[in-house]
Structure formats: C-alpha cells, structure tokens
Design a protein around this motif. Structure first.
Motif, PDB file in Angstrom:
ATOM      1  N   TYR A 281       0.822  -1.226   0.000  1.00  0.00           N
ATOM      2  CA  TYR A 281       0.000   0.000   0.000  1.00  0.00           C
ATOM      3  C   TYR A 281       0.848   1.264   0.000  1.00  0.00           C
ATOM      4  O   TYR A 281       0.393   2.329  -0.402  1.00  0.00           O
ATOM      5  CB  TYR A 281      -0.966   0.006   1.201  1.00  0.00           C
ATOM      6  CG  TYR A 281      -0.325  -0.445   2.508  1.00  0.00           C
ATOM      7  CD1 TYR A 281       0.502   0.398   3.238  1.00  0.00           C
ATOM      8  CD2 TYR A 281      -0.540  -1.744   3.007  1.00  0.00           C
ATOM      9  CE1 TYR A 281       1.110  -0.019   4.419  1.00  0.00           C
ATOM     10  CE2 TYR A 281       0.064  -2.174   4.188  1.00  0.00           C
ATOM     11  CZ  TYR A 281       0.895  -1.307   4.883  1.00  0.00           C
ATOM     12  OH  TYR A 281       1.494  -1.717   6.047  1.00  0.00           O
ATOM     13  N   SER A 282       2.100   1.152   0.468  1.00  0.00           N
ATOM     14  CA  SER A 282       2.946   2.356   0.532  1.00  0.00           C
ATOM     15  C   SER A 282       3.157   2.938  -0.872  1.00  0.00           C
ATOM     16  O   SER A 282       3.424   4.117  -1.029  1.00  0.00           O
ATOM     17  CB  SER A 282       4.289   2.037   1.192  1.00  0.00           C
ATOM     18  OG  SER A 282       5.015   1.121   0.393  1.00  0.00           O
TER      19      SER A 282
ATOM     20  N   TRP B 250       0.962   3.461  -3.151  1.00  0.00           N
ATOM     21  CA  TRP B 250      -0.078   4.458  -3.457  1.00  0.00           C
ATOM     22  C   TRP B 250      -0.124   5.552  -2.404  1.00  0.00           C
ATOM     23  O   TRP B 250      -0.869   6.525  -2.530  1.00  0.00           O
ATOM     24  CB  TRP B 250      -1.462   3.780  -3.531  1.00  0.00           C
ATOM     25  CG  TRP B 250      -1.709   3.069  -4.823  1.00  0.00           C
ATOM     26  CD1 TRP B 250      -0.926   3.069  -5.933  1.00  0.00           C
ATOM     27  CD2 TRP B 250      -2.857   2.250  -5.132  1.00  0.00           C
ATOM     28  NE1 TRP B 250      -1.493   2.300  -6.921  1.00  0.00           N
ATOM     29  CE2 TRP B 250      -2.679   1.787  -6.439  1.00  0.00           C
ATOM     30  CE3 TRP B 250      -3.998   1.865  -4.423  1.00  0.00           C
ATOM     31  CZ2 TRP B 250      -3.614   0.956  -7.082  1.00  0.00           C
ATOM     32  CZ3 TRP B 250      -4.926   1.034  -5.046  1.00  0.00           C
ATOM     33  CH2 TRP B 250      -4.731   0.589  -6.369  1.00  0.00           C
TER      34      TRP B 250
ATOM     35  N   GLU C  82      -3.017   1.846   5.247  1.00  0.00           N
ATOM     36  CA  GLU C  82      -2.721   0.412   5.232  1.00  0.00           C
ATOM     37  C   GLU C  82      -4.022  -0.391   5.131  1.00  0.00           C
ATOM     38  O   GLU C  82      -4.959  -0.169   5.891  1.00  0.00           O
ATOM     39  CB  GLU C  82      -1.927   0.037   6.497  1.00  0.00           C
ATOM     40  CG  GLU C  82      -2.665   0.170   7.841  1.00  0.00           C
ATOM     41  CD  GLU C  82      -2.916   1.601   8.289  1.00  0.00           C
ATOM     42  OE1 GLU C  82      -2.336   2.521   7.691  1.00  0.00           O
ATOM     43  OE2 GLU C  82      -3.717   1.814   9.235  1.00  0.00           O
ATOM     44  N   SER C  83      -4.115  -1.254   4.170  1.00  0.00           N
ATOM     45  CA  SER C  83      -5.210  -2.243   4.010  1.00  0.00           C
ATOM     46  C   SER C  83      -6.634  -1.696   3.914  1.00  0.00           C
ATOM     47  O   SER C  83      -7.439  -2.183   3.128  1.00  0.00           O
ATOM     48  CB  SER C  83      -5.213  -3.274   5.167  1.00  0.00           C
ATOM     49  OG  SER C  83      -3.982  -3.944   5.241  1.00  0.00           O
TER      50      SER C  83
ATOM     51  N   SER D 228      -8.468   0.498   2.669  1.00  0.00           N
ATOM     52  CA  SER D 228      -9.207   0.976   1.491  1.00  0.00           C
ATOM     53  C   SER D 228      -9.886  -0.168   0.745  1.00  0.00           C
ATOM     54  O   SER D 228     -10.755   0.069  -0.085  1.00  0.00           O
ATOM     55  CB  SER D 228      -8.288   1.774   0.565  1.00  0.00           C
ATOM     56  OG  SER D 228      -7.285   0.947   0.018  1.00  0.00           O
TER      57      SER D 228
ATOM     58  N   ARG E 262     -11.699   4.965  -0.719  1.00  0.00           N
ATOM     59  CA  ARG E 262     -10.764   4.556  -1.763  1.00  0.00           C
ATOM     60  C   ARG E 262     -10.193   5.794  -2.444  1.00  0.00           C
ATOM     61  O   ARG E 262     -10.926   6.646  -2.908  1.00  0.00           O
ATOM     62  CB  ARG E 262     -11.466   3.669  -2.784  1.00  0.00           C
ATOM     63  CG  ARG E 262     -11.981   2.395  -2.189  1.00  0.00           C
ATOM     64  CD  ARG E 262     -12.359   1.399  -3.252  1.00  0.00           C
ATOM     65  NE  ARG E 262     -13.589   1.721  -3.951  1.00  0.00           N
ATOM     66  CZ  ARG E 262     -14.806   1.474  -3.468  1.00  0.00           C
ATOM     67  NH1 ARG E 262     -14.937   0.892  -2.290  1.00  0.00           N
ATOM     68  NH2 ARG E 262     -15.872   1.775  -4.156  1.00  0.00           N
TER      69      ARG E 262
ATOM     70  N   TYR F 223      -5.346  -3.008  -6.343  1.00  0.00           N
ATOM     71  CA  TYR F 223      -4.650  -2.996  -5.041  1.00  0.00           C
ATOM     72  C   TYR F 223      -3.815  -4.270  -4.899  1.00  0.00           C
ATOM     73  O   TYR F 223      -2.634  -4.230  -4.539  1.00  0.00           O
ATOM     74  CB  TYR F 223      -5.683  -2.881  -3.913  1.00  0.00           C
ATOM     75  CG  TYR F 223      -5.090  -2.815  -2.523  1.00  0.00           C
ATOM     76  CD1 TYR F 223      -4.934  -1.595  -1.855  1.00  0.00           C
ATOM     77  CD2 TYR F 223      -4.692  -3.979  -1.844  1.00  0.00           C
ATOM     78  CE1 TYR F 223      -4.401  -1.527  -0.574  1.00  0.00           C
ATOM     79  CE2 TYR F 223      -4.155  -3.917  -0.570  1.00  0.00           C
ATOM     80  CZ  TYR F 223      -4.010  -2.703   0.061  1.00  0.00           C
ATOM     81  OH  TYR F 223      -3.474  -2.653   1.335  1.00  0.00           O
TER      82      TYR F 223
ATOM     83  N   ASP G 238      -4.752  -6.755   4.875  1.00  0.00           N
ATOM     84  CA  ASP G 238      -4.874  -7.073   3.435  1.00  0.00           C
ATOM     85  C   ASP G 238      -4.295  -8.439   3.095  1.00  0.00           C
ATOM     86  O   ASP G 238      -4.483  -8.946   1.983  1.00  0.00           O
ATOM     87  CB  ASP G 238      -4.245  -5.970   2.571  1.00  0.00           C
ATOM     88  CG  ASP G 238      -2.737  -5.807   2.781  1.00  0.00           C
ATOM     89  OD1 ASP G 238      -2.102  -6.659   3.422  1.00  0.00           O
ATOM     90  OD2 ASP G 238      -2.192  -4.798   2.290  1.00  0.00           O
TER      91      ASP G 238
ATOM     92  N   SER H 130       0.671   4.202   7.780  1.00  0.00           N
ATOM     93  CA  SER H 130       1.377   3.836   6.546  1.00  0.00           C
ATOM     94  C   SER H 130       2.101   5.059   6.005  1.00  0.00           C
ATOM     95  O   SER H 130       1.840   6.190   6.428  1.00  0.00           O
ATOM     96  CB  SER H 130       0.354   3.371   5.518  1.00  0.00           C
ATOM     97  OG  SER H 130      -0.653   4.369   5.363  1.00  0.00           O
TER      98      SER H 130
END
Ligand code: GLC
Length: 482
Positions: A57-58, A60, A64-65, A67, A78, A93, A130, A321
């Motif tokens: 996720y970093s 984007w 963390e997770s 979304s 999102r 993702y 995630d 994050s």
C-alpha cells in the motif's frame, strides 16, 4: 445494601466506553508462566519502541489495508487509481504486489537510527489485514518473496527476517505484528459471497471446513514466524474482531458488527508459539484475558497509571502507513508524549511508515536524531523508572527509580516552544526531602539546586545562573537523591 450513585455509575460507564474505544479496558489476567512474567517486566523497563507499518500500500501512499474494506468509514475511503468501482480497485490494489520493489531497503540504517533515538524494541507488520505477507510464508503466494513481486530477487527479500536480525544485532527486543483477519484468504473472505465489512463473510458454524482451513492457515503462518526468524519477544495480534463470540462487548462500537463466532483457538496458537519462543509475550489485542499480556491504547495517553502492563502506539506522522508529505509530530511533542506515557507506567511504541522504495523520510530521521540527543542526557530518568504521584502537575512530571531512592522531576517546555526556561522557584507536591538529599539538573549537573521542605512540600530555588535562559530543550529533569 449500599445504593450506588447513578451519576458515578454513568461516569464509570463513560470512562469504560472511552477506554475500550481506544483499545484498553480493565480486565487483565496475569500470566501464569513465570518466563512470560519476567519478559513483561524486562520489556516494561524499555519504555520506547519502534512500530513499522509497511506493505505494498505504501506505493499508493494510502492507508494500510483499509481501502479494500467495504465499510463506509473516514479511513476506508478509496483513493488513488481505480477508485470508482470496488472490484476494479481491489484487483488493482492486489496487483501492487507486482510492482513492489523497495530497492533502498537497508534495515541496518533503520536500526542504527532507532538505536540512536533511544528505542529498545521493534514491532513490524509481518502481515496486515490485506493479507500481504512481508515474510517468506509457504502458505500463500501473496508475499514479498513470490516471483510475482520484483523484490523477490533481492537477497534481502525476506524483509521480516532482515529487520529482526538487524535490530536484534543492535540489542532490540523484536515483535511480530500479525493481523488475524486476512482479506486475501479465500477462507476468510470467501469469494463465493461479496465481503460486507471487516469480518469473515460467511458463518463459520455453517461452513466449519472452511473456517478450519482458515485456522490452520493462521496457525501455520504463526508457526513459520516463530521458527524461521530467530528469537521473537512479542506476538502482537491485531484485528480484534477475530475472537470468540462470547468475548464480544457490544458497548464497543466496532464490536457491534461482529455477528459470527470467529474463534481461532488462541490457546492452541499460544502454546505452539511458546514451545518455540519460551517466555513470548502474546498480545491478542482487545481480547481481554489470558492472551493479552499487555494492553495497547491507540493514539492516546491514559490520564492515570493503569494497573497492568501497557503500551500506547502512536504515529509519528498522521498515518500508520507511508503517505507522501505526511505531517510529522515535532521532537518536542514526541518527547512530551513519551514522558507522559512513562509517568503513567506505560511504554511508547512510535510508528514510522517506510516508503515504497524502502526508507524513512528525511523528517523521520531528523526527529529520531533530535530525540536521541535528548535521550543521551535523560535516559537514566526514562528507562526502568516507575510512576510517582501526582504524575503530572501543570508542566511538571514525576518519576522515580525502581528502588525509590531517586526521584526525577521534569519540567516540560511549552507545547509551542522547544526551549525550557525555568522560573525562580518550583514547588513539588508530596516530596519531603532531608538534609542529605541532593538535587542536580541533568542538563547542568555542576550547578547546585537549593531547596526548602516545609510540611511535606518542597520548593526548589533555581540559581540565577539557570534562570531566564534556555537550560535545555523539550524537557529538563531534576535528579533528586533522597
Ligand atoms: C489502527 C488501524 C490499523 C493499525 C493499528 C495499529 O487500528 O486501523 O490499521 O494497524 O491502528 O495500532
């Protein structure tokens, strides 16, 4: 029979609700295993730890997770590409796995910076909700060491192992953050049904084979972490909605959505984990009882000391994050947080989110440096200390050594200014000194501090050479030898 006062009852209820929203409450069971108890005591002396949330996720720069969680909360929105349609978004993702390549990953550099800051233990997200594994699991291909992930060809691809080894070399205790819920596992979010919220999306009682497969998956992954990664001190289990239904507390808002029994047999897991890691602290977060060896208030500092071991986890930026240009707390704020937490008997677990290329921001390094310079002078008045009433009184904080022979009295700077300027007199509550007592300021140990004790209260006279000038930054400490 005594009648209870409804007002007090309401107040206690409000306090309990507040406490539980922040992941701490009042039920604590002391571990029966003396090795665990010893480890908790040693860990309580460390006071200051590093938390790291790191995953695909970093890339984007999003939360963390969360979304991919189909709940309508502020933190689940999102953002980034494909944000219009849920399924397109989840696909994109999950596809972040194929571009994750943190080529600047250098855990020795992180450990050196954290050590310099005075941190003594590390907790790393081996797997977040995630389901992406930051370790070389054999249970799924959704992992950093999969050939699908470009970083897998890097000799340091098993980042959990590298991080634990690097920090351990620098004397840190190590802890594995591990999310019990797994939003990638087909045995948690069964693709037959759409996921509705953070919880398992089928009734485990109706599909026991599927749930058992999930239990095995979790057990096996934790076993991998307990066997292939050297000595581990903490198993930090997040995702408290994975819990026996009988433990759900409907007064806690986020627990109201839990419909099903999501029992993963913690007794079995803890027994296995401790067979490889004797004395392991298990933190089954928010599930009060035998497997929550310490409590974890989140983004908050309890007002009073809590009657059990605890640690506040707090972000250095606004996010757990990595988020580009995140707003970082100042060194002043962080040191004040640390001291307030320690003055109530807790530990501070301070989070930094590494970037997609595998490093901290320059701001994070600069904060760690400033904290470290301060810690060099004040470490003796932080580590292995105990709370001392009245704990906090205006800008003054109280602590004591374990043997109660030394008291540390801090004067904090103003929240908006780094510099501490001392007044002519400082009165201390509840501390009676005698003729043999000695007082020095840790920042200026050569100056003598005079004092007067009358009727149980002590007043310090600050020498004029130390008045109206900056004696130190963030917080200064008087060391009082009783
Ligand atoms: C919050 C976040 C979660 C994070 C945790 C750390 O609960 O929702 O993503 O891992 O804090 O304490």
């Amino acid at each position: 029979m005594r009648r209870s006062c409804p007002l007090i009852g309401m107040l206690l209820f409000a306090l309990a609700v507040h406490a539980q929203e922040h992941n701490f409450n009042t039920t604590y069971i002391k571990p029966a295993d003396t090795l665990v108890e010893k480890k908790i005591e040693a860990w309580q002396d460390l006071k200051f730890g590093l938390f790291m949330h790191w995953g695909t996720y970093s890339q984007w720069g999003v939360v963390e997770s969360w979304s991919i969680c189909p709940e309508d909360e502020g933190w689940t929105q999102r953002r980034g590409p494909y944000s219009a349609s849920y399924y397109d978004y989840v696909k994109a993702y999950q596809n972040l796995q194929t571009t994750f390549n943190p080529v600047n990953f250098n855990p020795d550099k992180w450990a050196a910076a954290a050590k310099e800051a005075g941190m003594k233990y590390v907790i790393f997200t081996t797997k977040h909700h995630d389901g992406f594994c930051m370790f070389d699991t054999k249970q799924t291909d959704y992992k950093i060491t999969s050939p699908k992930t470009p970083f897998s060809s890097n000799p340091k691809a098993n980042v959990t192992k590298e991080i634990f080894e690097a920090f351990r070399k620098d004397g840190f205790m190590t802890g594995a953050y591990f999310s019990k819920p797994d939003w990638h596992s087909p045995d948690y979010w069964w693709p037959y049904f759409p996921p509705k919220d953070r919880n398992v999306n089928y009734d485990p009682a109706q599909y026991p084979d599927r749930w058992n497969a999930f239990k095995d998956y979790t057990y096996n992954q934790i076993q991998e972490l307990m066997t292939g990664y050297g000595k581990v001190d903490v198993l930090w289990l997040d995702g408290g909605w994975v819990r026996p239904l009988s433990t759900v507390d409907k007064t806690v808002e986020w627990q109201r959505g839990i419909q099903y029994n999501q029992d993963i047999d913690m007794a079995h897991i803890a027994k296995m984990a401790r067979s490889y890691q004797p004395g392991l602290m298990v933190v089954d977060r928010t599930v009060s009882g035998e497997f929550e060896n310490y409590l974890t208030p989140e983004q908050t500092v309890p007002k009073e000391p809590l009657p059990y071991p605890w640690e506040s986890c707090i972000t250095m930026g606004n996010s757990w994050s990595y988020v580009p240009n995140d707003h970082y707390k100042s060194a002043n704020t962080i040191i004040h947080l640390l001291l307030r937490i320690v003055s109530r008997g807790g530990n501070l677990l301070l989070n930094i989110g590494p970037s997609p290329l595998g490093d901290y921001s320059d701001t994070a390094y600069s904060r760690l440096k400033k904290i470290g310079a301060w810690m060099k002078v004040h470490g003796e008045a932080v580590y292995a200390t105990k709370p001392l009433a009245p704990y906090e009184d205006g800008p003054v904080l109280y602590l004591q050594s374990k043997d109660k022979k030394t008291v540390y009295v801090y004067v904090l700077s103003d929240d908006k200014a780094d510099e501490v300027v001392l007044p002519a007199n400082i009165s201390l509550q509840g501390i009676a000194l005698n003729k043999k007592s000695r007082i020095v300021l840790l920042d200026e140990p050569k100056e003598k501090i005079k004092f007067k004790t009358e009727g149980g209260a002590t007043t310090l006279s600050i020498p004029s050479s130390l008045q109206d000038k900056t004696v130190g930054k963030y917080a200064v400490a008087f060391k009082i030898t009783l």
